[in-house]
Structure formats: C-alpha cells, structure tokens
Design a protein around this motif. Sequence first.
Motif, mmCIF file in Angstrom:
data_model
loop_
_atom_site.group_PDB
_atom_site.id
_atom_site.type_symbol
_atom_site.label_atom_id
_atom_site.label_comp_id
_atom_site.label_asym_id
_atom_site.label_seq_id
_atom_site.Cartn_x
_atom_site.Cartn_y
_atom_site.Cartn_z
ATOM 1 N N LEU A 293 9.072 6.920 -0.150
ATOM 2 C CA LEU A 293 9.362 8.200 -0.815
ATOM 3 C C LEU A 293 9.599 7.900 -2.286
ATOM 4 C CD1 LEU A 293 12.185 9.876 1.364
ATOM 5 C CD2 LEU A 293 9.715 10.311 1.471
ATOM 6 N N CYS A 294 9.118 8.778 -3.143
ATOM 7 C CA CYS A 294 9.456 8.698 -4.555
ATOM 8 C C CYS A 294 10.198 9.980 -4.924
ATOM 9 C CB CYS A 294 8.193 8.546 -5.397
ATOM 10 S SG CYS A 294 8.570 8.373 -7.149
ATOM 11 N N CYS B 11 13.268 7.101 -8.428
ATOM 12 C CA CYS B 11 13.603 6.035 -7.475
ATOM 13 C C CYS B 11 12.636 6.029 -6.303
ATOM 14 C CB CYS B 11 15.044 6.161 -6.988
ATOM 15 S SG CYS B 11 15.329 7.528 -5.878
ATOM 16 N N LEU B 12 12.593 4.901 -5.644
ATOM 17 C CA LEU B 12 11.799 4.750 -4.418
ATOM 18 C C LEU B 12 12.741 4.450 -3.266
ATOM 19 C CD1 LEU B 12 8.830 2.390 -5.403
ATOM 20 C CD2 LEU B 12 8.611 4.763 -4.639
ATOM 21 N N SER B 13 12.416 4.999 -2.085
ATOM 22 C CA SER B 13 13.129 4.636 -0.875
ATOM 23 C C SER B 13 12.080 4.217 0.149
ATOM 24 C CB SER B 13 13.941 5.842 -0.372
ATOM 25 O OG SER B 13 14.646 5.500 0.806
ATOM 26 N N LEU B 14 12.320 3.103 0.817
ATOM 27 C CA LEU B 14 11.303 2.538 1.714
ATOM 28 C C LEU B 14 11.829 2.441 3.142
ATOM 29 C CD1 LEU B 14 10.186 -0.483 -0.521
ATOM 30 C CD2 LEU B 14 9.273 1.854 -0.526
ATOM 31 N N ARG C 287 0.832 -1.217 0.000
ATOM 32 C CA ARG C 287 0.000 0.000 0.000
ATOM 33 C C ARG C 287 0.860 1.259 0.000
ATOM 34 N NH1 ARG C 287 -2.972 0.999 4.786
ATOM 35 N NH2 ARG C 287 -2.334 -1.021 5.567
ATOM 36 N N ALA C 288 1.944 1.272 0.799
ATOM 37 C CA ALA C 288 2.811 2.450 0.867
ATOM 38 C C ALA C 288 3.465 2.705 -0.494
ATOM 39 C CB ALA C 288 3.875 2.259 1.948
ATOM 40 N N ILE C 289 3.964 1.638 -1.118
ATOM 41 C CA ILE C 289 4.588 1.780 -2.439
ATOM 42 C C ILE C 289 3.563 2.316 -3.437
ATOM 43 C CG2 ILE C 289 5.578 0.504 -4.394
ATOM 44 C CD1 ILE C 289 6.750 -1.468 -2.237
ATOM 45 N N GLY C 290 2.380 1.721 -3.406
ATOM 46 C CA GLY C 290 1.332 2.103 -4.359
ATOM 47 C C GLY C 290 0.921 3.554 -4.208
ATOM 48 N N GLN C 291 0.764 3.998 -2.970
ATOM 49 C CA GLN C 291 0.311 5.373 -2.783
ATOM 50 C C GLN C 291 1.398 6.387 -3.164
ATOM 51 O OE1 GLN C 291 -0.345 7.499 1.017
ATOM 52 N NE2 GLN C 291 -2.531 7.334 0.530
#
Lengths: 83, 402
Positions: B392-393, B378-381, B271-275
């Motif tokens: 974060l994107c 990029c994404l940071s999780l 869900r976090a990645i998707g949002q």
Amino acid sequence: MKSEEILPLIHEAIVEVLPELDGHDFQETDSLDALGANSMDRAEIVMIVLEAMNLEIPLVDTFGPQNLGELARHLADKTAVAR
Amino acid sequence: MTGLGVTTAVGQGKTAFADALFAGAQRFAVMRRPGRQAGTRFVGAEIPAFAPTNRLAARELRTVSLTGQVLLATLEEAWTEARLDEVPAERIGLVVGGSNLQQRELTLAQDRHRAKPRFLRPSYGMSFLDTDLCGLATAAFGIRGFAHTVGGASASGQLAVIEAAEAVASGRVDACVAVGALMDLSYWEYLGLNAMGAMAPESCADAPELACRPFDAGRGGFVFGEACGALVVERVGARPAPAEPYAALTGWSVQLDGNRNPNPSLEGEVRAIGQALERARLTAADIDYVNPHGTASPVGDRTEADALLAAGLTRARVNATKSITGHGLTAAGAVEAVAALLQMRHGRLHPTRNLVEPIDDRLRWVRGEAVEAEVGHCLSLSMGFGGINTALCMSKCESRRA
C-alpha cells in the motif's frame, strides 16, 4: 422423565439463551415465539434441554409443540419411547 | 481514509495504541486463554479485557466469538470517526480480511462435545463460517451495500484494504470498511505453525519480552499477537463533508509468486513495491517511511530487507510494528496500515523493540526510541503463505500529486 421435571430444564435453557428473561414467571402456555425466541434461539434452547436430559433425538422431532407445556410433555413422551 | 479502529494487546483504540507504539510497549507472555496450550508454553500477546460494542444485546453476544466481539468493537471506532451513519446504508461495503478466523472457539466447542457430538449447539452450524462475521457486522451496523471475506493468509488485512479501495474506486459503493480480523489460533494451529518452524522457539517462554525481534540478528520466528484493525476508505467527492482524512490511498499492488509454500520471494516483493509506487506516481526516493511486514522470520526478514534495498528505499525510515503487537496474522496488514497512518498524523515514528543488532546497516531503522519525522508518503507491506505479496502507498492529502 416427567414433564414437571423437564419444565425447569426448559426455563433454565431459555434464560441461558435469552438472558433478558431472567426472573420471568414462565407459564406452560408461554410460546417460545412470544417469549422472543427466533428459530436459531429455539434450536439452541431445545438442544440445551436435550443435553440436560441426555435424550438423543433429532431436533426435527421436537418441532410440533406450540408452547412450553406441550414441549415438556412431548419430550416426556420421547423419553418413555427411548426407554 | 477517513476512519480508523484498532484493538491490540497493547491497547484498544487509537489513542491507547499510539501511546503504546511510541513508548515501545509490549504484552508478551505465556498465553493463558483457554484453548491456546496443549501442555506447551507458547508465548503470545493476548488482548486483556476490552470495551465491547453496545450495538448487541446480551442474548446476541452469547454466540459471538472473540473474533466477532473484537471486530465489532474495532469497527465501531472506525465507523464513528468516519461518521458513516451519514452515508446511505446501500452505499457502504464491508470487506473482512482473513479466513479460518475462529479456530480456538471451534476447538473448544469440539472438545466440549467430543463424547456427545449429537448435542453440539445448532449455532455452531452458523458460527463456524467466517462469513458469520459479515452477517454479524452488517446486522449491527445496518450495512446494505455488500460484505464478504477475503483470504490472503498474513496479507489478508492488507488485501481487505485493497479490495475496499477497488470497490470504492469502481463506484460499487461510496465508502467501504476494511477489517483485518483477529485470527483466534487454537493450540492446533499454533502446533502446526510451530512444527513447520515458523514460530519463535518455545524456550522464549523464559523471557517473553525478548521473543519477538524483527530484523534483529537474534530473531527466531513469529510471535503471535491478538489484534484487529479497521479502516474506512471513501471515494473523494462522494459526500460534501467527510471526516478529516488521515491520508489518501495513492497506490496498491497484489503480486503472486505462483508458489504454494510459505517461503518468500525477493522478486515478488520488489514487484509489489514497484507497482504500488508506479500507481501512486512516486519513486522510492519520495518515500519517507516504510512499515514492513517484518515478522522476525529468519528468511522472511532477510528477503524483505533485500527487497527494500533492491527497490531503492534507502532514504525512508523503517520500523517494525510486530515487535510491539506481535504477529496478528490475518489482522496484521490492517493493524499496520493503522499504525502507519497514526504515525503519519503524529509526525512520529515508533521504536522497534529488540532491534539490537540489525541484519542490515544500509536501511534507516528506528530502534530504541520514537523519533520525530515528517511523513508525506509511506509504504506498508504484507506477505502471506502461498506466494502473496501486497503493498500500500499512503500519502498525506497535501502531499498528493495530481
């Protein structure tokens, strides 16, 4: 404990808290305020002296004195009472 | 995002840190800082001597904790790069990520005065509060907008970036510094984390450099690493000539699992990645690089790998910064956002140490050597105990969509 014995403890505590005063020629008439101590510095200095004297009194009982000489004499009086 | 600061065991400052990342450096050892061991041999990465800020007089430094000193030095780097002296003090905010940050020094003070507690130093009454760090930093840098801490366990650093982004987006301030503060563990916290099974086993002391192995089949849990990261977030157009931005923060998300316990949740991470992607108006296929949470926790890494797959992030390259820095806990999210931005700017991705047998072949790991890579998005999780998932994107400014 005599006030003459307490004064060097006060000087050491001041230099620990305010290192820029290392080498300062402390006078009994110096006030902590004029030496640049704020209220937190003052509390730290007095607590360091109390620990060095092993004198367990509330910090609030050390608030009256206006200069280093008065503080030393005040603490000397407290040790007399504590005994 | 116009200014970065970083202090870790493998390097202070962006240049030293980037060099260490690309070289796959490490500084894991049996920890030696006073207050870290209790007849134990806990392994971690400790910051060697570092250059302090010159904004404090010697008298002020006396009562400043390691967490505070590292925070000021790290903030100085980000502040200078972003030229925040040019922004009105009332328009600058500060969010310090982390809670219970100075436990080691509190333990040392308690141990020192256990037999004579009435002589405890009055400054303890001020410094035991994490918010003392806010007072310290706002006094040193003259910040007048707002300052507070945010706690989100190991997601604290990323949560600070998100709070800073919200504060800038809402117009509350024009620029905001997010700090992931150094969590200074005492032996008590380490013992607790160790007892709950979160940490790599103490037997790692025999080969400390092999202890931290995110996403490797032989991983055994976290290895602590002292660290601090700072990022300056500004609203586009708030001043005529800001510093050259590293990237635009195009998406972010905080998702909870409604779970008090430390276990992760595939559903929450997805869900976090998707949002975050949705907010950035991107799809998984647009993401070139993922900086995962990757702690080397057996269940945490497995769940995160599954989340990356479920989110469709199979084109992106993936590495694990913690294999080099160790787990900075409250600092991790900010340090890893810094790591992601530095890699983006250099067009290179750092290796993942000790990734000998990856737990999943469907993800595109960067393993033994640094690789060249053009990273547009990029994404940071981050994830934290208590069911916290953040993402974060970040996008190169020229890659940013309207």
